[in-house]
Design a protein around this motif. Structure first.
Motif, short mmCIF file in Angstrom:
data_model
loop_
_atom_site.label_atom_id
_atom_site.label_comp_id
_atom_site.label_asym_id
_atom_site.label_seq_id
_atom_site.Cartn_x
_atom_site.Cartn_y
_atom_site.Cartn_z
N TYR A 1 0.82 -1.21 0.00
CA TYR A 1 0.00 0.00 0.00
C TYR A 1 0.86 1.26 0.00
CZ TYR A 1 -3.81 3.16 1.08
OH TYR A 1 -4.71 4.18 1.02
N ASN A 2 1.83 1.32 0.93
CA ASN A 2 2.59 2.57 1.11
C ASN A 2 3.63 2.77 0.02
OD1 ASN A 2 1.20 3.15 3.47
ND2 ASN A 2 2.65 1.99 4.71
N MET B 1 0.56 3.53 -3.52
CA MET B 1 0.43 4.98 -3.37
C MET B 1 1.43 5.73 -4.24
SD MET B 1 -2.08 5.86 -1.52
CE MET B 1 -2.97 4.49 -2.18
N TYR C 1 -3.77 -2.73 -8.12
CA TYR C 1 -4.37 -3.88 -7.46
C TYR C 1 -4.53 -5.03 -8.46
CZ TYR C 1 -5.64 -0.95 -3.50
OH TYR C 1 -5.59 -0.14 -2.41
#
Lengths: 276, 265
Positions: free
Chosen positions: B100-101, B105, B111
């Motif tokens: 995620y990070n 992002m 995804y």
């Protein structure tokens, strides 16, 4: 039936916010959102709901009725500026030992500052989130899908609800933030356009406002629609008209029109010259 | 949540399957404190007001704290080459926080949704020329470019520098470099020649027949006679040296400087 009616006879049903004050005046689009937000049943996050009506005691085989009574939840002030993913604060007691008095306890989810990315708005947003919120975003394959798939009763907080309105408005306009790249714009729009069919234009406009904000928006709209002309202006125009019909020379003279445009008039904030 | 979803978005449910939660949420998501009443509340009668909860109904037991549970790995599809992970279009399973990070992002990955899996299915096979030979090749190149290789040669017997000397020196540093990947300078380096002690040159290594990297090298003379041995030089990689061949000076200056190399030295 009669007995049931009698049972309810003395009960005072409290009016809902939509039934009192300016509530009934609000548009249908907002009322629909408000019902989805406040009067729908949210998902059970902090407890395991009782789904069955009866439960059998495994030792005695005794069958006992059970009812689903949700835990009372608390929503702090900061809740509306953050993204908790359906979690809430639970206030209750811990009883740590048989011989100890119960201790008050607040179960607060761990919060962290993180970033969410909205593909439709093409923006990274720094927000305070719970781990559950991030997991929900991941499970839905993106923040926009999470917002658009989740009903208002589960988003709950005003921040994601407001963002959902912005996302819907952006989609309704056909993603103007990607105007430079038409291919990308088309791709994004086709990915999310399915969600638009659940909302009318009015519903999108009124989605995600708190009752206070909705009433303010409604009042502002009314205010903007009705333009009030000061009576002095009307009377002045009428008087000039009368003088003209009476064929009085001063009515046509220049002096009457520009009477108020002195330097003192310019200084006076209330002395704005009105159209007659 | 899903109970009310039907009411909220009933019109689309009939039209499309995108809103059905089954294909998205495979596992139950509970990432919070899950509590349970110690004393069950009073039963309510049908159609009457719910009974008031007493203090004892507010005594909760913790069923599960899902915040301390380990999350399973997450699948993402890379949209750029990530060193040590994979190339564009690769589906990789990584830790959720890292995914995620660091990847999602920053836009380095998307995804692994059915839509994206379909989109990137034939991406690698359709590429005409690959930029990177493997996921870890860039990491190997970075690693080698930071090395100052000490090539240990005999102080007494005459020699000409050959790739196997370089290979052996690499092996002493913990790098397995096949001989055929080593390209020596065009001019031969012969010895023993003690002037080479304070000079440097470079060899070119080819990783996976694709990426080329220049490695800084230095000759060190060694003998079995203990008295004739040159004194130990501490942190030889931190010293700035002159090139053996003056035409290589520009390339040697471009190489990644060693850690701890001072500009004034």
């Amino acid at each position: 039936m009669a007995s049931k009616a009698l049972k309810h006879l003395r009960r005072f049903t409290k009016s809902t916010p939509l039934e009192r004050g300016l509530g009934p005046m609000l548009p249908e689009g907002y009322k629909k959102f408000y019902n989805e937000w406040k009067y729908s049943e949210p998902a059970a996050v902090n407890y395991v709901p009782e789904n069955q009506k009866w439960i059998r005691n495994e030792v005695t085989n005794e069958v006992l009725p059970v009812q689903d009574v949700p835990l009372p939840l608390k929503y702090p002030k900061e809740y509306d500026e953050q993204l908790w993913g359906g979690e809430a604060v639970v206030q209750g007691f811990q009883k740590r030992d048989m011989f100890l008095r119960r201790n008050p306890h607040f179960w607060v989810p761990p919060l962290q500052r993180s970033v969410v990315y909205s593909e439709v708005l093409n923006k990274h947003i720094s927000v305070i989130v719970t781990r559950r919120a991030i997991q929900l975003i991941n499970a839905n394959y993106g923040f926009d899908h999470y917002l658009l798939k989740t009903p208002a009763c589960d988003l709950k907080s005003l921040l994601p609800l407001g963002l959902k309105r912005k996302v819907l408005q952006e989609l309704h306009k056909g993603c103007p933030s990607y105007a430079d790249t038409p291919d990308k714009q088309q791709e994004i729009f086709s990915r999310y356009k399915t969600y638009l069919s659940a909302y009318t234009e009015e519903e999108i406009e009124w989605y995600g406002y708190s009752l206070k904000d909705a009433i303010k928006k409604y009042e502002d709209q009314i205010k903007a629609a009705t333009k009030v002309t000061p009576l002095k202006t009307i009377y002045r125009a009428e008087l000039i008209e009368k003088l003209k019909t009476a064929k009085i020379d001063e009515a046509n003279s220049e002096g009457l029109e520009v009477a108020g445009s002195t330097w003192m008039q310019k200084m006076n904030p209330f002395g704005k010259k009105q159209e007659t | 949540m899903w109970k009310t979803l039907g009411k909220a978005v009933a019109p689309i449910l009939r039209e499309s399957l995108i809103l059905t939660p089954e294909n998205v949420l495979q596992q139950q998501l509970r990432t919070t404190y899950i509590l349970k009443r110690r004393n069950s509340p009073f039963l309510n009668k049908n159609g009457s007001l719910p009974k008031r909860l007493k203090a004892k109904h507010y005594i909760y037991d913790l069923v599960e704290d899902t915040n301390v549970n380990r999350e399973p790995d997450m699948n993402v599809i890379l949209t750029t080459y990530v060193a040590g992970l994979g190339d564009v279009g690769d589906k990789v399973a990584v830790r959720p926080n890292y995914a995620y990070n660091k990847l999602l992002m920053t836009g380095q990955a998307v995804y692994a949704s059915p839509e994206n899996v379909e989109k990137f299915k034939d991406y690698q096979s359709n590429i005409e020329e690959k930029t990177y030979s493997s996921a870890t090749s860039q990491r190997a190149v970075d690693c080698l470019s930071r090395v100052t290789l000490s090539i240990i040669m005999n102080k007494e017997t005459p020699w000409v520098l050959k790739p196997w000397h370089v290979k052996a020196s690499f092996r002493k540093c913990g790098y397995w470099v096949p001989e055929e990947t080593i390209v020596l300078p065009t001019n031969p380096i012969t010895g023993p020649n003690l002037e080479l002690e304070n000079k440097e040159f470079f060899v070119t290594i080819t990783v996976n027949n694709m990426e080329k990297v220049n490695v800084r090298c230095k000759i060190h003379h060694w003998t079995t006679e203990v008295v004739d041995r040159l004194p130990h030089e501490k942190d030889f990689w931190k010293k700035k040296l002159d090139p053996v061949f003056s035409e290589d000076a520009a390339i040697l200056a471009e190489l990644t400087p060693n850690k701890g190399l001072n500009a004034d030295q």
